[in-house]
Design a protein around this motif. Sequence first.
Motif, short mmCIF file in Angstrom:
data_model
loop_
_atom_site.label_atom_id
_atom_site.label_comp_id
_atom_site.label_asym_id
_atom_site.label_seq_id
_atom_site.Cartn_x
_atom_site.Cartn_y
_atom_site.Cartn_z
N PHE A 1 -30.84 36.08 -47.12
CA PHE A 1 -30.62 37.14 -46.29
C PHE A 1 -29.35 37.48 -46.16
CE2 PHE A 1 -34.96 35.65 -44.51
CZ PHE A 1 -35.48 36.53 -45.50
N CYS A 2 -28.52 38.60 -46.35
CA CYS A 2 -27.16 38.69 -46.07
C CYS A 2 -26.75 38.62 -44.62
CB CYS A 2 -26.84 40.12 -46.78
SG CYS A 2 -26.60 41.54 -45.54
N ASN A 3 -25.49 38.04 -44.61
CA ASN A 3 -25.13 37.87 -43.35
C ASN A 3 -25.07 39.11 -42.31
OD1 ASN A 3 -23.55 36.15 -41.23
ND2 ASN A 3 -21.65 37.43 -41.73
N TRP A 4 -24.73 39.96 -42.86
CA TRP A 4 -24.31 41.36 -41.86
C TRP A 4 -25.54 42.39 -41.45
CZ3 TRP A 4 -19.72 40.64 -40.30
CH2 TRP A 4 -18.66 39.88 -41.10
N CYS A 5 -26.45 42.24 -42.34
CA CYS A 5 -27.59 43.02 -42.12
C CYS A 5 -28.90 42.21 -41.84
CB CYS A 5 -27.79 44.18 -43.16
SG CYS A 5 -26.78 45.46 -42.64
N THR A 6 -29.66 41.89 -43.19
CA THR A 6 -30.86 41.13 -42.95
C THR A 6 -30.96 39.85 -42.14
OG1 THR A 6 -31.32 42.27 -44.97
CG2 THR A 6 -32.92 40.63 -44.35
N THR B 1 -26.69 34.42 -46.93
CA THR B 1 -25.61 34.46 -47.83
C THR B 1 -24.65 35.51 -47.07
OG1 THR B 1 -26.78 36.17 -48.81
CG2 THR B 1 -27.42 33.97 -49.60
N MET B 2 -23.53 35.45 -47.73
CA MET B 2 -22.37 36.49 -47.28
C MET B 2 -23.10 37.94 -47.47
SD MET B 2 -20.64 34.92 -45.25
CE MET B 2 -19.56 36.10 -44.51
N CYS B 3 -23.78 37.94 -48.51
CA CYS B 3 -23.92 39.46 -49.20
C CYS B 3 -24.87 39.19 -50.10
CB CYS B 3 -22.62 40.20 -49.49
SG CYS B 3 -22.81 41.53 -50.54
N SER B 4 -25.67 40.21 -50.16
CA SER B 4 -27.05 40.42 -51.19
C SER B 4 -26.46 39.86 -52.51
CB SER B 4 -27.83 41.32 -50.96
OG SER B 4 -27.46 42.68 -51.29
N GLY B 5 -25.01 40.59 -52.73
CA GLY B 5 -24.42 40.60 -54.10
C GLY B 5 -23.89 39.26 -54.40
N GLY C 1 -32.67 39.85 -49.10
CA GLY C 1 -32.43 40.92 -48.08
C GLY C 1 -31.12 41.31 -48.09
N GLY C 2 -30.94 42.62 -48.08
CA GLY C 2 -29.51 43.21 -48.01
C GLY C 2 -29.25 44.32 -47.19
N CYS C 3 -28.11 44.87 -46.96
CA CYS C 3 -27.89 46.23 -46.24
C CYS C 3 -28.56 47.28 -46.82
CB CYS C 3 -26.59 46.14 -45.80
SG CYS C 3 -25.63 44.74 -45.27
N ASN C 4 -28.67 48.19 -46.40
CA ASN C 4 -29.21 49.82 -46.91
C ASN C 4 -28.06 50.20 -47.70
OD1 ASN C 4 -31.89 50.38 -45.86
ND2 ASN C 4 -30.64 50.50 -44.00
N ASP D 1 -24.25 50.86 -47.34
CA ASP D 1 -24.06 50.26 -46.14
C ASP D 1 -23.47 48.82 -46.30
OD1 ASP D 1 -24.57 52.31 -44.69
OD2 ASP D 1 -26.67 51.84 -43.89
N CYS D 2 -23.38 48.43 -47.43
CA CYS D 2 -23.03 46.74 -47.54
C CYS D 2 -21.72 46.56 -47.23
CB CYS D 2 -23.06 46.67 -49.09
SG CYS D 2 -22.27 45.03 -49.50
N HIS D 3 -21.63 45.57 -46.28
CA HIS D 3 -20.27 45.15 -45.67
C HIS D 3 -19.11 45.13 -46.47
CE1 HIS D 3 -18.19 43.49 -42.19
NE2 HIS D 3 -17.66 42.49 -43.09
N TYR D 4 -19.62 44.50 -47.96
CA TYR D 4 -18.62 44.70 -48.87
C TYR D 4 -18.71 45.83 -50.08
CZ TYR D 4 -18.48 40.08 -46.84
OH TYR D 4 -18.66 38.88 -45.98
N VAL D 5 -19.07 46.88 -49.50
CA VAL D 5 -18.83 48.30 -50.12
C VAL D 5 -20.01 48.28 -50.98
CG1 VAL D 5 -17.35 49.88 -51.47
CG2 VAL D 5 -16.31 47.98 -50.51
N GLY E 1 -21.80 45.39 -52.81
CA GLY E 1 -22.65 44.18 -53.13
C GLY E 1 -24.23 44.41 -53.27
N ASN E 2 -24.82 45.12 -52.40
CA ASN E 2 -26.18 45.40 -52.69
C ASN E 2 -26.73 46.16 -54.04
OD1 ASN E 2 -24.74 47.59 -51.56
ND2 ASN E 2 -26.35 47.91 -49.86
N TYR E 3 -25.81 47.04 -54.60
CA TYR E 3 -26.01 47.69 -55.80
C TYR E 3 -25.97 46.38 -56.81
CZ TYR E 3 -25.30 52.11 -53.54
OH TYR E 3 -25.33 53.13 -52.47
S1 FES Z 1 -23.41 42.52 -46.84
FE1 FES Z 1 -25.51 43.08 -46.62
S2 FES Z 1 -25.78 43.63 -48.65
FE2 FES Z 1 -23.76 43.21 -48.90
#
Ligand code: FES
Lengths: 657, 144
Positions: free
Chosen positions: B16-21, B44-48, B69-72, B75-79, B81-83
Motif C-alpha cells: 500500500f502506498c504511503n500517501w494514499c492507500t 511502500t512509498m508509491c505503488s510505482g 493499493g495506490g492513489c487514484n 493523484d500519485c504523490h510522485y506524479v 507512479g500509479n500508471y
Molecule cells: S504515491 Fe500513491 S500511488 Fe504513487
Amino acid sequence: MEQSGKDKRIGVFVCHCGLNVAQSVDVEKVVQEISSYPGVVHAEHYQYMCSEPGQELIRKAIKDHNLNAVINANCSPSLHEKTFRGLVQAEGLNPYHQEVANIREHCSWPHANDRQTATRKAIAIIKATIDRLKLNMALTPAVINLNKKVLVIGGGVAGMQAALRIANGGYEVVLVESSPSIGGHAAQLSGTFPTLDRPACLVAPMMAEVAAHPRIRLYAYADIEEVSGYVGNFAVKIRAKATCVDETKCTNCGRCFEVCPVAVPSEFDRGLSDRKAIYRPFAQAVPFRPVIDVLSCAHFSDDGCSACEQVCSENAISYDQKDTVIEEELGAIVVATGYDLITRGIAPEYSDDPDIIDGMQLERLLSPTGPTGGVVKRPSDGKVPKEVVFIQCVGSRDQEHGKSYCSRVCCLYVAKQSLLYKRSIPEGQAYVFYMDIRSDVKGTEEFVQNVVEKGRTMYLRGRVSKVFRDGDKLKVWGVDTLTGKSIEIAADMVVLATAMVPRTDAKDLARVLNIIADQNGFFTEAHLKLRPVDTLTSGIYLAGTAQWPKDIPDTIASASGAASRILSLFSREELLHDPAIAYVDEELCVGCGQCVSICAYKAITLDEKQKLASVNEAICEGCGACAATCPSKAMKHKNWTPKQFFNIVDVFTKEYE
Amino acid sequence: MADDNKDFEPILVGFFCNWCTSTAADLAGTTRLQYPPNIRPIRTMCSGSVDPIYILRALLSGADGIIIGGCNPGDCHYVSGNYKARRRIAGLKTILDTLGLENDRVWLKWISAAEGQKFAVTMRDFTEKIKELGPSPFRKNWSV
Ligand code: FES
Ligand SMILES: Cc1cc2nc3c(=O)[nH]c(=O)nc-3n(C[C@H](O)[C@H](O)[C@H](O)COP(=O)(O)OP(=O)(O)OC[C@H]3O[C@@H](n4cnc5c(N)ncnc54)[C@H](O)[C@@H]3O)c2cc1C
Ligand code: SF4
C-alpha cells in the motif's frame, strides 16, 4: 553499501496506547514472543510510549542494553515516527535505525473482536518490521545550498504581487515579462467588480512600486530560454529581446511614433486601434520606453525605412541592436504567466463581424484611456450602440466546442460591463444571455442583484443559436428557457464573454521548468487542497491565472501564498533533503537508461561513455520507481531494497508454517 | 471446491502506498471499521515502487493473493507512479496466466487517503474472492 543486518542490536517497544492496542492485542504475549526473535536484544511494553515516562523508558533501555536500533510498535508512522526518530537521534543513534510497526490502525482497531488473531497479526507485523530494519542503512540528510534569490515569470498582477511581497521580505527578485510592459490583463480593464476601482488605482501603483523597488530587477520584453538545476540552485538563461532603442539616450519625446509609416493593430487595445512599429504599448507602461517591433518594422523589410532614426535628435535608434542573453542563479521560481482568451473561432454560431467583440475589447471601449475615450462606439462605423447583447459562457462549460470548465469571472465582468455601459450610454439597453449566474466572490452576489434589479439590464436565461448581420443590425436569435419563448433581438453590437484559457506557450514553459500542465494547459499544483501554490517540482510555485481562472482577489491571494511559501523556504540557512532516495550500484549498472526515462523528476543522468547512471541527490524525491524498473537491479532505493521487501514478505508468508 | 474452502484462511499480502492507500488503512482503523484479518500490510512509498519480483516472491513463498493499493489516477504523490504500477501489474498478470495462476489473485486498486470505507470493503471483497479461489496452486507445487 548494503547491510548484513548482523550488527544491529534491536530494542522493541510495544505500546498499549491505553487500551487502544492492549484491548485486542495481548501485549504480554507479543513481548514474550518478540524477545527471542533473532536480532532482538530487548523488548518491553508500556501504557503510553509517546509520553515522557514512555520516552524515558526507551532512553534508559538504549543505554542499559547498548541498543543501536529501535522498533516502536504502536500507532501509524504518520503520527509518531518523527517523535521516535528524534528521540533515538538525541541518544546518539542514527534516526534511520528506527522504524514504526503499525499495530494500532492496521491491526488492533480493525480486528477488535478477535484477540487471538489480532495478537498473531501484531506479532507478524513487528517481526516483518524487525527484518526490514536489520538491513536499514544509517543515513544523513543531504545538505543543499540555498541561493536566496527568486525568479518571477510574468508581470501581471500575480507576478507583481509575488515579486513585491518577496522583495519586501528582504530578498532579491528577478522579474521577467515577455511583453514590453508589466501590468498584464488587469491594466487593460475599464474598472473592476464589485467596487468598480479603475486599474489606475489598483494596478498602476503596483507597476510603479515594482519599477522603483531596489530589490526587484525587471527584464521586460524578455523570455525565459533555459532553466536547469533544482530547489535552492536554479540557473536560468533570460533572452532580453532587442528593443532597437538605446534606453540611455532616449528621452521619450515620442516624435518617432509620429513619423513611423507602419501601423499594426494594438495588442493593448485588442485590435481596436493601431500602434506604430516603434511604440510604447500604453501611456502608463513600465518600463516607460519605446521598443521597435522588428517583425513589422519597415527598416528590416525591403524598403529599409529609417524614418525614426532620422527624426531622433538623441541618436537613440539602433537598428543593429542584438538580443542579449543574461544568466542568473537563484533558489526559487514563481510562475505567473497568466491567461489568454479563447479564439472566437470555436463557436460557429457567431459570425466574424467587426461588431461582434469579446469582453476584453469592450473593456477597452469602456476605458477612459481606451480608443474611444470611454464612450462606447461600435468598431464597424463608430456609431454609439443602443442595443447591446452580451452572451455568457462562450467556450466555457461547453465540452463540445470549447472547454468544460467555468471561467469564473465572466458572470461578474458582464454585470460590471453592462452597468458601465449604461453609465456611458444612459438610453442604451443591455441584454444578457446566461446559463446561470455564478457570483460567489465576496460582495458580488449583491453587486449582480443590483445590476439585474436596478440597472435595467435584461437577463435572459438561455442559449443563443445564431448571430447574423441584417443591414445595419446584428440579428440575435435565442431561446429564453424560463418562458420557453424564442427571442429575436436586433442589436448594434454583440459582446462574447469568451473562456479564459492558458497561453498557447504554457506547455513549452512547462517543459522548460519541468512542471506539469493539465489537459487544458493550466499548470498543475502539487495538491489541490493542501498544497495549492506548490508544484511537484520543489522550489517552483504558481501564482494567479496561469494555474486556473481567477479574479483579481484570488490572483492576489495565490500570489501572496506563493510569496509566503518562498519566504518560509528562505527562513532556513540551508536545505535538508530526505536521504531515503535512490542510488546506483555501479558494479551492476549496465547503462541501459531505463531509469532515466521513468524518473518523473529528471533526477537521473546517464554517462553515455561510462555506461553508468547517477542520481542527483538534491532532486530525487525517493519514490522508488527507478529501482522497481531497473532490469539489472543496480538502481536501489535506500532502506526500501528488494532484500528488505523479501524479508518482509517471507515473514508474512512463513508465519503459518 | 467451495466446500473444501470453508475453513481456508488465505495468506494475503498488501503493498500500500504511503500517501494514499496506507493512509486509507489508517483511516479505516481510526474509524474502527472491521475487515478480515488475513491481509498483511506492507507500506511502500508509491505503488510505482512495487517491483513485480516482490509479488512473485510472495506468491512463490505461499501467498494466496496479493493486492497493490495506490492513489487514484492523476493523484500519485510522485506524479505518475500509479500508471507505472498499472503497466507493470498488467505485464505480470500475463506471465502469471502462462504459469497457470488465476489472474484474480493479484489485485491493483486505487484507494485514496480519504477512502477508509473503500479500503475496508476492498479488503473484505478481496478476502472473499481468494477464499472462493482456494489455496494458491503455487503453495502446493512450488513451496520454497
Ligand atoms: S504515491 Fe500513491 S500511488 Fe504513487
Ligand atoms: C474581460 C475581462 C474582464 C475582467 N474583469 C475583472 C474585474 O472586473 N475584476 C477582477 O477581479 N478580475 C477581472 N478579470 C480577471 C483578471 O483579468 C485576472 O484575474 C488578472 O488579470 C489575472 O492576472 P495574472 O497576473 O494571473 O495574469 P495576466 O494578467 O495574464 O498576466 C500575465 C503576465 O505574464 C506575462 N507572460 C506570459 N507568459 C510569459 C512568459 N513565458 N514569460 C514572461 N512573461 C510571460 C504576460 O505578458 C502578462 O503580462 C477580467 C478578465 C477578463 C477577461
Ligand atoms: S527514486 Fe524516484 S525520484 Fe528518485 S531517481 Fe528514482 S525515479 Fe527519480
